[in-house]
Write an enzyme that holds these catalytic residues in place. Sequence first.
Site, short mmCIF file in Angstrom:
data_model
loop_
_atom_site.label_atom_id
_atom_site.label_comp_id
_atom_site.label_asym_id
_atom_site.label_seq_id
_atom_site.Cartn_x
_atom_site.Cartn_y
_atom_site.Cartn_z
N GLU A 85 -5.43 -5.19 10.73
CA GLU A 85 -4.44 -4.13 10.93
C GLU A 85 -4.76 -3.36 12.20
O GLU A 85 -5.58 -2.42 12.17
CB GLU A 85 -4.48 -3.16 9.75
CG GLU A 85 -4.14 -3.77 8.42
CD GLU A 85 -3.50 -2.74 7.50
OE1 GLU A 85 -2.36 -2.95 7.09
OE2 GLU A 85 -4.13 -1.71 7.23
N ASN A 120 0.87 -1.18 0.00
CA ASN A 120 0.00 0.00 0.00
C ASN A 120 0.91 1.23 0.00
O ASN A 120 1.48 1.58 1.03
CB ASN A 120 -0.89 -0.04 1.26
CG ASN A 120 -1.71 1.22 1.41
OD1 ASN A 120 -1.84 2.02 0.49
ND2 ASN A 120 -2.29 1.39 2.60
N TRP A 121 1.00 1.86 -1.17
CA TRP A 121 1.92 3.01 -1.29
C TRP A 121 1.34 4.28 -0.67
O TRP A 121 2.02 5.30 -0.59
CB TRP A 121 2.26 3.26 -2.76
CG TRP A 121 3.02 2.14 -3.41
CD1 TRP A 121 3.36 0.93 -2.87
CD2 TRP A 121 3.55 2.13 -4.74
NE1 TRP A 121 4.06 0.17 -3.78
CE2 TRP A 121 4.19 0.87 -4.94
CE3 TRP A 121 3.55 3.04 -5.81
CZ2 TRP A 121 4.82 0.51 -6.14
CZ3 TRP A 121 4.17 2.68 -7.00
CH2 TRP A 121 4.80 1.45 -7.16
N LYS A 122 0.08 4.24 -0.30
CA LYS A 122 -0.61 5.41 0.29
C LYS A 122 -0.44 6.63 -0.61
O LYS A 122 -0.35 6.47 -1.83
CB LYS A 122 -0.10 5.67 1.71
CG LYS A 122 -0.10 4.40 2.57
CD LYS A 122 0.03 4.69 4.03
CE LYS A 122 0.21 3.39 4.79
NZ LYS A 122 0.04 3.57 6.22
N GLU A 135 -6.94 4.57 7.82
CA GLU A 135 -6.71 5.99 7.47
C GLU A 135 -7.91 6.56 6.72
O GLU A 135 -8.26 7.72 6.89
CB GLU A 135 -5.41 6.12 6.64
CG GLU A 135 -4.19 5.90 7.53
CD GLU A 135 -2.96 5.40 6.82
OE1 GLU A 135 -2.91 5.41 5.57
OE2 GLU A 135 -2.02 4.96 7.52
N HIS A 168 -9.53 0.97 4.89
CA HIS A 168 -8.25 1.18 5.61
C HIS A 168 -8.50 2.15 6.77
O HIS A 168 -9.30 3.09 6.64
CB HIS A 168 -7.20 1.74 4.65
CG HIS A 168 -5.82 1.73 5.22
ND1 HIS A 168 -5.41 2.66 6.15
CD2 HIS A 168 -4.78 0.89 5.03
CE1 HIS A 168 -4.16 2.39 6.50
NE2 HIS A 168 -3.75 1.32 5.83
N GLY A 220 2.76 -1.18 4.40
CA GLY A 220 2.75 0.25 4.08
C GLY A 220 4.17 0.74 3.83
O GLY A 220 4.71 0.59 2.74
N GLY A 221 4.79 1.30 4.86
CA GLY A 221 6.11 1.93 4.73
C GLY A 221 7.14 1.10 3.97
O GLY A 221 7.81 1.61 3.05
N GLY A 274 2.35 2.06 10.92
CA GLY A 274 3.32 3.15 10.79
C GLY A 274 4.00 3.54 12.09
O GLY A 274 4.63 4.59 12.17
N SER A 326 3.41 -2.29 10.54
CA SER A 326 4.85 -2.24 10.79
C SER A 326 5.60 -3.53 10.43
O SER A 326 6.60 -3.86 11.07
CB SER A 326 5.15 -1.82 12.24
OG SER A 326 4.67 -0.50 12.46
#
Length: 260
Positions: free
Chosen positions: A176, A13-15, A104, A102, A243-244, A182, A222
Amino acid sequence: MNGNGRTPLIVGNWKMNKTTGQAVVLAQDIANLHYRDYKTVETVLCPPFVDLKSVNGVLEYDRSALRLGAQDVFWEISGAYTGAISPEMLREVGCSYCIVGHSERRAYFGETDADVNRKVHALLRAGIVPIICVGEGLELRDAGDRQAESFILEQVEAALEGLNDRDVSTIVIAYEPIWAIGTGRTATPEQAQAVSVAIRACLGERCGWENARKLRILYGGSLKPENVALFVPMPDIDGGLIGGASLDARAFIDLMKAWL
Ligand code: PEP
């Protein structure tokens, strides 16, 4: 396939990262490290909407086995919905997966369980696999496993309302915990396994064990090459939503290789 007959799935997930030029470079870097014999794990890249076409171009040119996914969708087919993107648009640009719900999106864009449910139905009608994100905040986790679990199961049930049993077996659920996204702090593998078992058991009762056994459940929060090995042996965790670390080609491929 893992020992349970499910193909592990790794989703990046590149956000809201990467302009189109940068997205093409990252997709190329990932594709260069992703060999054809990595067939036992399915790997999906989810760039921002505006990058989907270009990233798809990279994957097609490379004849890559990497799949394309989106980070969100709207549930209507077309019409006066300024700024929205339909499942049909995603399918035409090459998406076979789409993340929904998600945390977010829930936190910053007010996405509700009912919205998630509409999106899931719309995606399935378009032949796109929804990756449904669920997970508790820190307060609920601190209140105890039982409280956290019942919140998560409510999110799952709401997301799946009205689906038939066979559809349920084709979707993906990503557990999640919000406090792990993150933050550098993961759930323990045992916590993530326990939640995955609870989700599968709930779905087994709702739509039959045969269907529940086929459904893939991911862990996200994470995940890094340094900690992924702890999650791989967990029998009900079928991969990761990353993610990251998905923004670093080498780290992302290393994470994927842990599930080969
Ligand atoms: C995510 O956003 O879905 C996620 C898991 O992020 P991170 O890997 O950065 O915690």
